[in-house]
Design a protein around this motif. Structure first.
Motif, PDB file in Angstrom:
ATOM      1  N   SER A  10       0.707  -1.389  -0.082  1.00 44.94           N
ATOM      2  CA  SER A  10       0.213  -0.393  -0.050  1.00 44.94           C
ATOM      3  C   SER A  10       1.374   1.107  -0.044  1.00 44.94           C
ATOM      4  CB  SER A  10      -0.795   0.065   1.296  1.00 44.94           C
ATOM      5  OG  SER A  10      -0.216   0.167   2.301  1.00 44.94           O
ATOM      6  N   TYR A  11       2.265   1.381   0.139  1.00 42.27           N
ATOM      7  CA  TYR A  11       3.180   2.486   0.354  1.00 42.27           C
ATOM      8  C   TYR A  11       3.974   2.467  -1.018  1.00 42.27           C
ATOM      9  CZ  TYR A  11       3.763   1.866   5.646  1.00 42.27           C
ATOM     10  OH  TYR A  11       3.529   1.534   6.256  1.00 42.27           O
ATOM     11  N   ASN A  12       3.801   1.856  -1.950  1.00 47.71           N
ATOM     12  CA  ASN A  12       3.999   2.101  -3.305  1.00 47.71           C
ATOM     13  C   ASN A  12       3.771   0.902  -4.213  1.00 47.71           C
ATOM     14  OD1 ASN A  12       5.060   3.196  -5.362  1.00 47.71           O
ATOM     15  ND2 ASN A  12       6.933   3.318  -4.205  1.00 47.71           N
ATOM     16  N   PRO A  13       2.581   1.678  -4.176  1.00 46.47           N
ATOM     17  CA  PRO A  13       1.473   0.063  -6.197  1.00 46.47           C
ATOM     18  C   PRO A  13       2.558   0.164  -7.192  1.00 46.47           C
ATOM     19  CG  PRO A  13       0.086   0.900  -4.831  1.00 46.47           C
ATOM     20  CD  PRO A  13       1.169   1.494  -3.967  1.00 46.47           C
ATOM     21  N   SER A  14       2.694   1.354  -6.853  1.00 46.01           N
ATOM     22  CA  SER A  14       3.126   1.685  -9.237  1.00 46.01           C
ATOM     23  C   SER A  14       4.470   1.264  -8.545  1.00 46.01           C
ATOM     24  CB  SER A  14       3.443   3.536  -8.802  1.00 46.01           C
ATOM     25  OG  SER A  14       2.377   3.796  -9.208  1.00 46.01           O
ATOM     26  N   ALA A  15       5.123   0.786  -7.245  1.00 41.44           N
ATOM     27  CA  ALA A  15       6.858   0.507  -7.726  1.00 41.44           C
ATOM     28  C   ALA A  15       6.709  -1.647  -7.761  1.00 41.44           C
ATOM     29  CB  ALA A  15       7.223   0.436  -6.738  1.00 41.44           C
ATOM     30  N   MET A  16       5.988  -1.865  -7.458  1.00 35.18           N
ATOM     31  CA  MET A  16       4.932  -3.357  -6.980  1.00 35.18           C
ATOM     32  C   MET A  16       4.811  -3.510  -8.902  1.00 35.18           C
ATOM     33  SD  MET A  16       5.277  -4.573  -4.285  1.00 35.18           S
ATOM     34  CE  MET A  16       6.350  -2.544  -2.804  1.00 35.18           C
ATOM     35  N   PHE A  17       4.074  -2.458  -8.855  1.00 34.23           N
ATOM     36  CA  PHE A  17       3.672  -2.812 -10.574  1.00 34.23           C
ATOM     37  C   PHE A  17       4.675  -2.902 -11.316  1.00 34.23           C
ATOM     38  CE2 PHE A  17      -0.731  -2.052  -8.775  1.00 34.23           C
ATOM     39  CZ  PHE A  17      -1.151  -3.143  -8.880  1.00 34.23           C
ATOM     40  N   THR A  18       5.456  -1.727 -11.336  1.00 28.80           N
ATOM     41  CA  THR A  18       6.875  -1.618 -12.247  1.00 28.80           C
ATOM     42  C   THR A  18       7.777  -2.709 -12.099  1.00 28.80           C
ATOM     43  OG1 THR A  18       6.996   0.511 -11.999  1.00 28.80           O
ATOM     44  CG2 THR A  18       8.620  -0.622 -12.596  1.00 28.80           C
ATOM     45  N   ARG A  19       7.639  -4.182 -10.448  1.00 33.50           N
ATOM     46  CA  ARG A  19       8.411  -4.658 -10.515  1.00 33.50           C
ATOM     47  C   ARG A  19       7.746  -6.016 -11.382  1.00 33.50           C
ATOM     48  NH1 ARG A  19       9.391  -5.302  -4.480  1.00 33.50           N
ATOM     49  NH2 ARG A  19       9.637  -7.393  -4.725  1.00 33.50           N
ATOM     50  N   VAL A  20       6.292  -6.060 -10.932  1.00 33.52           N
ATOM     51  CA  VAL A  20       5.546  -7.075 -12.068  1.00 33.52           C
ATOM     52  C   VAL A  20       6.019  -6.806 -13.404  1.00 33.52           C
ATOM     53  CG1 VAL A  20       3.742  -8.204 -12.117  1.00 33.52           C
ATOM     54  CG2 VAL A  20       4.116  -7.957 -10.045  1.00 33.52           C
ATOM     55  N   GLU A  21       5.765  -5.891 -14.199  1.00 31.70           N
ATOM     56  CA  GLU A  21       6.099  -5.344 -15.072  1.00 31.70           C
ATOM     57  C   GLU A  21       7.700  -5.897 -16.073  1.00 31.70           C
ATOM     58  OE1 GLU A  21       3.438  -1.760 -16.719  1.00 31.70           O
ATOM     59  OE2 GLU A  21       5.501  -1.227 -15.345  1.00 31.70           O
ATOM     60  N   GLN A  22       7.971  -6.521 -15.113  1.00 28.54           N
ATOM     61  CA  GLN A  22       9.600  -6.739 -15.830  1.00 28.54           C
ATOM     62  C   GLN A  22      10.046  -7.982 -15.358  1.00 28.54           C
ATOM     63  OE1 GLN A  22      12.236  -4.291 -12.602  1.00 28.54           O
ATOM     64  NE2 GLN A  22      11.995  -1.669 -14.071  1.00 28.54           N
ATOM     65  N   GLY A  23       8.939  -8.518 -14.943  1.00 30.92           N
ATOM     66  CA  GLY A  23       8.772 -10.086 -15.002  1.00 30.92           C
ATOM     67  C   GLY A  23       8.816 -10.889 -13.787  1.00 30.92           C
ATOM     68  N   GLU A  24       9.257  -9.455 -12.532  1.00 28.60           N
ATOM     69  CA  GLU A  24       9.137 -10.018 -11.177  1.00 28.60           C
ATOM     70  C   GLU A  24       7.225 -11.031 -10.455  1.00 28.60           C
ATOM     71  OE1 GLU A  24      10.496  -9.351  -6.628  1.00 28.60           O
ATOM     72  OE2 GLU A  24      10.603  -8.091  -8.164  1.00 28.60           O
ATOM     73  N   THR A  25       6.787 -11.819  -9.646  1.00 25.26           N
ATOM     74  CA  THR A  25       6.321 -12.087  -9.752  1.00 25.26           C
ATOM     75  C   THR A  25       6.400 -12.271  -8.020  1.00 25.26           C
ATOM     76  OG1 THR A  25       5.680 -14.788 -10.478  1.00 25.26           O
ATOM     77  CG2 THR A  25       4.640 -14.273  -8.861  1.00 25.26           C
ATOM     78  N   ILE A  26       5.091 -11.657  -7.777  1.00 24.51           N
ATOM     79  CA  ILE A  26       5.145 -10.530  -6.346  1.00 24.51           C
ATOM     80  C   ILE A  26       3.781 -11.649  -5.828  1.00 24.51           C
ATOM     81  CG2 ILE A  26       5.125  -9.043  -4.346  1.00 24.51           C
ATOM     82  CD1 ILE A  26       6.428  -7.291  -6.997  1.00 24.51           C
ATOM     83  N   GLU A  27       4.513 -12.103  -4.696  1.00 22.16           N
ATOM     84  CA  GLU A  27       3.348 -12.859  -3.568  1.00 22.16           C
ATOM     85  C   GLU A  27       3.269 -11.099  -2.415  1.00 22.16           C
ATOM     86  OE1 GLU A  27       3.687 -17.512  -3.063  1.00 22.16           O
ATOM     87  OE2 GLU A  27       4.390 -16.214  -1.196  1.00 22.16           O
ATOM     88  N   VAL A  28       1.767 -10.861  -2.260  1.00 16.03           N
ATOM     89  CA  VAL A  28       0.880  -9.824  -1.338  1.00 16.03           C
ATOM     90  C   VAL A  28       0.565 -10.911  -0.104  1.00 16.03           C
ATOM     91  CG1 VAL A  28      -0.183  -7.935  -0.335  1.00 16.03           C
ATOM     92  CG2 VAL A  28       0.552  -8.398  -2.936  1.00 16.03           C
ATOM     93  N   THR A  29       0.731 -10.586   1.855  1.00 14.19           N
ATOM     94  CA  THR A  29       0.373 -11.422   2.086  1.00 14.19           C
ATOM     95  C   THR A  29      -0.120 -10.117   3.101  1.00 14.19           C
ATOM     96  OG1 THR A  29       3.119 -10.513   3.601  1.00 14.19           O
ATOM     97  CG2 THR A  29       2.106 -12.497   2.367  1.00 14.19           C
ATOM     98  N   ARG A  30      -0.677 -11.059   4.588  1.00 13.62           N
ATOM     99  CA  ARG A  30      -1.509 -10.546   5.349  1.00 13.62           C
ATOM    100  C   ARG A  30      -0.842 -11.074   7.099  1.00 13.62           C
ATOM    101  NH1 ARG A  30      -7.209  -9.045   4.405  1.00 13.62           N
ATOM    102  NH2 ARG A  30      -6.434  -6.974   3.318  1.00 13.62           N
ATOM    103  N   HIS A  31      -0.430 -10.877   7.764  1.00 12.21           N
ATOM    104  CA  HIS A  31      -0.706 -11.169   8.812  1.00 12.21           C
ATOM    105  C   HIS A  31       0.345 -12.488   8.343  1.00 12.21           C
ATOM    106  CE1 HIS A  31      -2.788  -9.159  10.825  1.00 12.21           C
ATOM    107  NE2 HIS A  31      -4.102  -8.931  10.438  1.00 12.21           N
TER     108      HIS A  31
END
Length: 94
Positions: A10-31
């Motif tokens: 939530s602090y920087n979703p744009s940065a997360m999407f940029t990483r995904v656009e570059q081919g990275e897979t990201i898991e988002v976790t809660r607790h």
């Protein structure tokens, strides 16, 4: 595959999407529990994403490796993906 908390996302979703656009897979976790997986739209998911977005199919994959094992179909622009899938299933029954 990287993992980030909902707070970090939530602090920087744009940065997360940029990483995904570059081919990275990201898991988002809660607790500590994975609640979402951000995947680049290439490979297996790219083929199915329009159908998932329309709610016509649901993918129940637990990892990106599961997605890579999904069958691949060449779908011409003017063809129905559903018709091709059903045709393939009919061929498998023989």
């Amino acid at each position: 595959m990287s993992s980030v908390s909902v707070r970090e996302f939530s602090y920087n979703p744009s940065a997360m999407f940029t990483r995904v656009e570059q081919g990275e897979t990201i898991e988002v976790t809660r607790h500590g529990k994975v609640i979402a997986v951000l995947l680049p739209v290439v490979g297996s998911l790219g083929r199915y994403s329009p159908l998932v977005a329309k709610g016509l199919i649901r993918l129940k994959a637990t990892t990106t490796a599961d997605l890579d094992r999904l069958p691949q179909y060449d779908v011409p622009v003017d063809a129905s993906p559903l018709d091709i899938l059903l045709s393939s299933r009919d061929e498998d029954d023989w």
